[in-house]
Design an enzyme around this catalytic site. Structure first.
Site, PDB file in Angstrom:
ATOM      1  N   TYR A   8       0.845  -1.199   0.000  1.00 48.26           N
ATOM      2  CA  TYR A   8       0.000   0.000   0.000  1.00 48.26           C
ATOM      3  C   TYR A   8       0.880   1.248   0.000  1.00 48.26           C
ATOM      4  O   TYR A   8       1.817   1.341   0.786  1.00 48.26           O
ATOM      5  CB  TYR A   8      -0.913   0.002   1.242  1.00 48.26           C
ATOM      6  CG  TYR A   8      -1.868   1.161   1.257  1.00 48.26           C
ATOM      7  CD1 TYR A   8      -3.096   1.073   0.636  1.00 48.26           C
ATOM      8  CD2 TYR A   8      -1.524   2.357   1.870  1.00 48.26           C
ATOM      9  CE1 TYR A   8      -3.972   2.155   0.620  1.00 48.26           C
ATOM     10  CE2 TYR A   8      -2.384   3.439   1.864  1.00 48.26           C
ATOM     11  CZ  TYR A   8      -3.606   3.327   1.234  1.00 48.26           C
ATOM     12  OH  TYR A   8      -4.460   4.394   1.214  1.00 48.26           O
ATOM     13  N   PHE A  65      -5.204   9.511  -3.681  1.00 46.52           N
ATOM     14  CA  PHE A  65      -4.030   8.958  -4.358  1.00 46.52           C
ATOM     15  C   PHE A  65      -3.534   7.819  -3.486  1.00 46.52           C
ATOM     16  O   PHE A  65      -2.904   8.027  -2.458  1.00 46.52           O
ATOM     17  CB  PHE A  65      -2.916   9.996  -4.527  1.00 46.52           C
ATOM     18  CG  PHE A  65      -1.711   9.444  -5.256  1.00 46.52           C
ATOM     19  CD1 PHE A  65      -1.482   9.788  -6.572  1.00 46.52           C
ATOM     20  CD2 PHE A  65      -0.819   8.566  -4.637  1.00 46.52           C
ATOM     21  CE1 PHE A  65      -0.378   9.282  -7.252  1.00 46.52           C
ATOM     22  CE2 PHE A  65       0.276   8.048  -5.306  1.00 46.52           C
ATOM     23  CZ  PHE A  65       0.494   8.408  -6.617  1.00 46.52           C
ATOM     24  N   GLU A  66      -3.882   6.625  -3.882  1.00 47.30           N
ATOM     25  CA  GLU A  66      -3.378   5.436  -3.206  1.00 47.30           C
ATOM     26  C   GLU A  66      -3.086   4.394  -4.269  1.00 47.30           C
ATOM     27  O   GLU A  66      -3.778   4.320  -5.277  1.00 47.30           O
ATOM     28  CB  GLU A  66      -4.366   4.893  -2.164  1.00 47.30           C
ATOM     29  CG  GLU A  66      -5.646   4.342  -2.726  1.00 47.30           C
ATOM     30  CD  GLU A  66      -6.622   3.815  -1.681  1.00 47.30           C
ATOM     31  OE1 GLU A  66      -6.321   3.836  -0.469  1.00 47.30           O
ATOM     32  OE2 GLU A  66      -7.701   3.368  -2.082  1.00 47.30           O
ATOM     33  N   ILE A  67      -2.050   3.637  -4.026  1.00 47.39           N
ATOM     34  CA  ILE A  67      -1.716   2.516  -4.900  1.00 47.39           C
ATOM     35  C   ILE A  67      -1.627   1.295  -3.991  1.00 47.39           C
ATOM     36  O   ILE A  67      -0.946   1.330  -2.958  1.00 47.39           O
ATOM     37  CB  ILE A  67      -0.380   2.741  -5.641  1.00 47.39           C
ATOM     38  CG1 ILE A  67      -0.497   3.958  -6.558  1.00 47.39           C
ATOM     39  CG2 ILE A  67      -0.001   1.497  -6.438  1.00 47.39           C
ATOM     40  CD1 ILE A  67       0.795   4.340  -7.251  1.00 47.39           C
TER      41      ILE A  67
END
Length: 168
Positions: A8, A65-67
């Site tokens: 994450y 904004f998360e990956i």
């Protein structure tokens, strides 16, 4: 992220609005008591709680904004967690959003070294933004944001909690 076993990643961290999550933490602690097997060793509890889980400090990774590795969201721990939360009605009756729910799950079910702060990526959303503060990144000529406008050290930012966690 894959090469470094990161699950994450985020660019901004902020406090959640208390009124929107009044019953979230008691529901989380019920889940923890029922399912200690899902809590990772060397997790990031210190990011989301200032007192070893007695209360939630409202810090979360801003999900605009998360990956993330989708296998994490589809996995056994997160599925059980989400189903537990859903059974309590907080998504409907309060406003338990994806950001605190994702952040709590990632902080509890992942090891802290599986979380990643994208220092090197500038990101702006409305009035909040992250601008890389490292001069090394700027020297490469890859940034055009304003370092003075970075949200990282705003009083509403949880970046000091993140930095404290990562220094342990």
């Amino acid at each position: 992220m894959e090469e470094n076993n990161k699950i994450y990643g985020f660019t901004i961290t902020v406090y959640e609005i208390s009124a929107t999550i009044r019953s979230l933490w008691p529901t989380v602690t019920d889940f923890i008591e029922m399912h200690p097997e899902y809590i990772a060793d060397d997790n990031a509890m210190e990011f989301i709680s200032d007192n070893n889980g007695k209360s939630y400090n409202r810090c979360h990774f801003w999900s605009n904004f998360e990956i993330a590795d989708m296998d994490f969201w589809r996995g056994e721990a997160y599925t059980a967690f989400f189903e537990h939360l859903d059974s309590k009605g907080g998504f409907y009756y309060e406003r338990w959003g994806d950001a605190p729910v994702h952040s709590i799950a990632a902080s509890l079910f992942l090891k802290r070294d599986q979380l990643h702060f994208f220092e090197e990526i500038g990101y702006q959303h409305d009035d909040w933004g992250h601008c890389p503060l490292s001069d090394g990144i700027w020297e490469k000529g890859r940034c055009s944001c304003s370092q003075k406008g970075s949200f990282d050290y705003d009083p509403s930012s949880c970046m000091p909690h993140w930095e404290k966690l990562m220094s342990i």
